[in-house]
Design a protein around this motif. Structure first.
Motif, PDB file in Angstrom:
ATOM      1  N   ASN A 153     -32.504 -18.119  52.078  1.00 29.69           N
ATOM      2  CA  ASN A 153     -31.944 -17.343  53.186  1.00 29.69           C
ATOM      3  C   ASN A 153     -30.643 -17.953  53.695  1.00 29.69           C
ATOM      4  N   GLY A 154     -30.502 -19.263  53.537  1.00 33.47           N
ATOM      5  CA  GLY A 154     -29.305 -19.941  54.021  1.00 33.47           C
ATOM      6  C   GLY A 154     -28.286 -20.158  52.927  1.00 33.47           C
ATOM      7  N   LYS A 155     -27.821 -21.408  52.814  1.00 34.20           N
ATOM      8  CA  LYS A 155     -26.775 -21.751  51.852  1.00 34.20           C
ATOM      9  C   LYS A 155     -27.278 -21.619  50.418  1.00 34.20           C
ATOM     10  N   ARG A 156     -26.485 -20.932  49.600  1.00 32.00           N
ATOM     11  CA  ARG A 156     -26.808 -20.774  48.182  1.00 32.00           C
ATOM     12  C   ARG A 156     -25.729 -21.468  47.348  1.00 32.00           C
ATOM     13  N   PHE A 157     -26.144 -22.422  46.527  1.00 37.91           N
ATOM     14  CA  PHE A 157     -25.158 -23.078  45.671  1.00 37.91           C
ATOM     15  C   PHE A 157     -25.792 -23.487  44.346  1.00 37.91           C
ATOM     16  N   LEU A 158     -24.951 -23.594  43.343  1.00 35.71           N
ATOM     17  CA  LEU A 158     -25.367 -24.023  42.003  1.00 35.71           C
ATOM     18  C   LEU A 158     -24.271 -24.939  41.472  1.00 35.71           C
ATOM     19  N   LYS A 159     -24.634 -26.184  41.190  1.00 35.95           N
ATOM     20  CA  LYS A 159     -23.674 -27.157  40.662  1.00 35.95           C
ATOM     21  C   LYS A 159     -24.041 -27.470  39.213  1.00 35.95           C
ATOM     22  N   LEU A 160     -23.086 -27.251  38.321  1.00 33.71           N
ATOM     23  CA  LEU A 160     -23.323 -27.433  36.885  1.00 33.71           C
ATOM     24  C   LEU A 160     -22.381 -28.497  36.333  1.00 33.71           C
ATOM     25  N   LYS A 161     -22.955 -29.420  35.560  1.00 34.66           N
ATOM     26  CA  LYS A 161     -22.153 -30.365  34.791  1.00 34.66           C
ATOM     27  C   LYS A 161     -22.492 -30.148  33.332  1.00 34.66           C
ATOM     28  N   CYS A 162     -21.479 -29.801  32.542  1.00 35.50           N
ATOM     29  CA  CYS A 162     -21.689 -29.498  31.123  1.00 35.50           C
ATOM     30  C   CYS A 162     -20.546 -30.146  30.360  1.00 35.50           C
ATOM     31  N   VAL A 163     -20.776 -31.382  29.868  1.00 35.94           N
ATOM     32  CA  VAL A 163     -19.682 -32.167  29.285  1.00 35.94           C
ATOM     33  C   VAL A 163     -20.135 -32.897  28.020  1.00 35.94           C
ATOM     34  N   TYR A 164     -19.131 -33.281  27.249  1.00 32.42           N
ATOM     35  CA  TYR A 164     -19.330 -34.140  26.078  1.00 32.42           C
ATOM     36  C   TYR A 164     -18.660 -35.470  26.380  1.00 32.42           C
ATOM     37  N   GLU A 165     -19.478 -36.533  26.500  1.00 33.92           N
ATOM     38  CA  GLU A 165     -18.949 -37.842  26.880  1.00 33.92           C
ATOM     39  C   GLU A 165     -19.577 -38.930  26.022  1.00 33.92           C
ATOM     40  N   ALA A 166     -18.756 -39.769  25.448  1.00 32.52           N
ATOM     41  CA  ALA A 166     -19.212 -40.943  24.686  1.00 32.52           C
ATOM     42  C   ALA A 166     -20.267 -40.580  23.641  1.00 32.52           C
ATOM     43  N   GLY A 167     -20.066 -39.445  22.963  1.00 34.50           N
ATOM     44  CA  GLY A 167     -20.986 -39.040  21.905  1.00 34.50           C
ATOM     45  C   GLY A 167     -22.248 -38.368  22.384  1.00 34.50           C
ATOM     46  N   ASP A 168     -22.354 -38.075  23.680  1.00 32.06           N
ATOM     47  CA  ASP A 168     -23.540 -37.430  24.238  1.00 32.06           C
ATOM     48  C   ASP A 168     -23.192 -36.076  24.856  1.00 32.06           C
ATOM     49  N   PHE A 169     -24.118 -35.131  24.715  1.00 31.10           N
ATOM     50  CA  PHE A 169     -24.012 -33.861  25.425  1.00 31.10           C
ATOM     51  C   PHE A 169     -24.772 -34.018  26.732  1.00 31.10           C
ATOM     52  N   ILE A 170     -24.076 -33.891  27.848  1.00 29.99           N
ATOM     53  CA  ILE A 170     -24.689 -34.079  29.171  1.00 29.99           C
ATOM     54  C   ILE A 170     -24.715 -32.735  29.886  1.00 29.99           C
ATOM     55  N   LEU A 171     -25.910 -32.323  30.256  1.00 25.86           N
ATOM     56  CA  LEU A 171     -26.085 -31.049  30.955  1.00 25.86           C
ATOM     57  C   LEU A 171     -26.943 -31.283  32.184  1.00 25.86           C
ATOM     58  N   SER A 172     -26.405 -31.017  33.347  1.00 30.69           N
ATOM     59  CA  SER A 172     -27.185 -31.173  34.577  1.00 30.69           C
ATOM     60  C   SER A 172     -26.945 -29.978  35.488  1.00 30.69           C
ATOM     61  N   VAL A 173     -28.004 -29.604  36.186  1.00 31.96           N
ATOM     62  CA  VAL A 173     -27.958 -28.472  37.106  1.00 31.96           C
ATOM     63  C   VAL A 173     -28.593 -28.896  38.429  1.00 31.96           C
ATOM     64  N   ARG A 174     -27.884 -28.651  39.513  1.00 31.07           N
ATOM     65  CA  ARG A 174     -28.409 -28.894  40.857  1.00 31.07           C
ATOM     66  C   ARG A 174     -28.259 -27.598  41.651  1.00 31.07           C
ATOM     67  N   ASN A 175     -29.333 -27.141  42.245  1.00 34.84           N
ATOM     68  CA  ASN A 175     -29.261 -25.863  42.971  1.00 34.84           C
ATOM     69  C   ASN A 175     -30.109 -25.886  44.232  1.00 34.84           C
ATOM     70  N   SER A 176     -29.758 -25.019  45.151  1.00 31.79           N
ATOM     71  CA  SER A 176     -30.562 -24.847  46.364  1.00 31.79           C
ATOM     72  C   SER A 176     -31.787 -23.997  46.030  1.00 31.79           C
TER      73      SER A 176
END
Length: 267
Positions: free
Chosen positions: A182-205
């Motif tokens: 009902n309040g703040k709606r947000f979605l934070k996505l990190k989708c990167v290729y770093e140092a030979g690794d695929f890094i995928l993270s999702v933070r959401n309300s």
């Protein structure tokens, strides 16, 4: 109970044929019980496999729907690109005739269409671009603040279909959770290729309601309890197959998942 009754009255049986009959009956009952046990176990296992197959088929249909949506978006963009030539011709004509008021109105009108259909995210990976842009558009349509950190993902060695499963499941879950806020709606996505690794993270309300059984996260939807957890189960299988690892965490207002999967020779 029959076997106990036979055992208690065995000493009173004097007839040899009757005694043999009781022995045959006892062995038969034991055999029937063993067979019934394995039969019921087989039925239970078969039922579980059928349910698992049905859930996987449901997930496949969901993925196909995503592919169809992506295809439609690409076709729309091709159609729009064909119209750009005509639009530029009109702009050129208005400039030549110095009809600047009409030119301003025309540019304002076509700019809205162009911005709406524009690909906001570019990772140098066609499928990832398609999924992220479709989900970005969906987030905007539902008043969800979508913040992302990306880089060049052209070097990823993972199977493209597995990447789509990871992204679509995590972003679908995140957007669905945000819709309930009902309040703040947000979605934070990190989708990167770093140092030979695929890094995928999702933070959401989310609304603070989670259904966690053991290490499994289940849905809170009343209409979809049969398929609960299947999305994250697929995600976990892909992570395990690719020798990666993940962490999940949550507070009263935020849910967080982060995945790291080694790529290529870095595994």
């Amino acid at each position: 109970m029959i076997l106990i009754a036979i055992a208690k009255n065995a000493e009173f049986v004097t007839n040899v044929k009757l005694e043999q009959f009781f022995w045959i009956l006892s062995i038969g009952l034991v055999s029937i019980n063993i067979l019934m046990f394995y039969f019921m176990q087989s039925i239970g296992k078969r039922g579980y496999l059928l349910k698992e197959r049905a859930l996987l088929e449901l997930e496949t249909r969901n993925q196909m729907h995503l592919y169809e949506t992506i295809t439609e978006k690409m076709q729309e963009q091709r159609k729009i690109s064909h119209e750009y030539k005509n639009q530029l011709t009109c702009i050129q004509a208005l400039c030549k005739t110095k009809e600047y008021d009409k030119l301003t109105q025309y540019v304002d009108r076509i700019s809205e269409d162009v911005l709406h259909d524009l690909d906001y995210i570019d990772t140098n990976h066609v499928l990832i671009n398609s999924v992220l842009n479709v989900k970005y558009q969906e987030a905007m349509e539902n008043d969800i603040l979508f913040i992302c950190k990306i880089n060049d993902l052209s070097q990823l060695t993972m199977d493209a279909s597995e990447i789509v499963v990871l992204l679509s499941n995590l972003l679908n879950n995140a957007i669905e959770a945000c819709k309930k806020c009902n309040g703040k709606r947000f979605l934070k996505l990190k989708c990167v290729y770093e140092a030979g690794d695929f890094i995928l993270s999702v933070r959401n309300s989310y609304d603070g309601k989670l259904n966690i059984v053991g290490e499994q996260l289940h849905t809170t939807k009343k209409k979809n309890r049969e398929s609960h957890g299947i999305g994250l189960k697929n995600v976990q299988q892909i992570i395990k197959k690719n020798e990666g690892y993940y962490v999940m965490n949550y507070t009263d207002t935020e849910f967080y998942i982060s995945i790291i999967i080694p790529q290529g020779t870095h595994k």
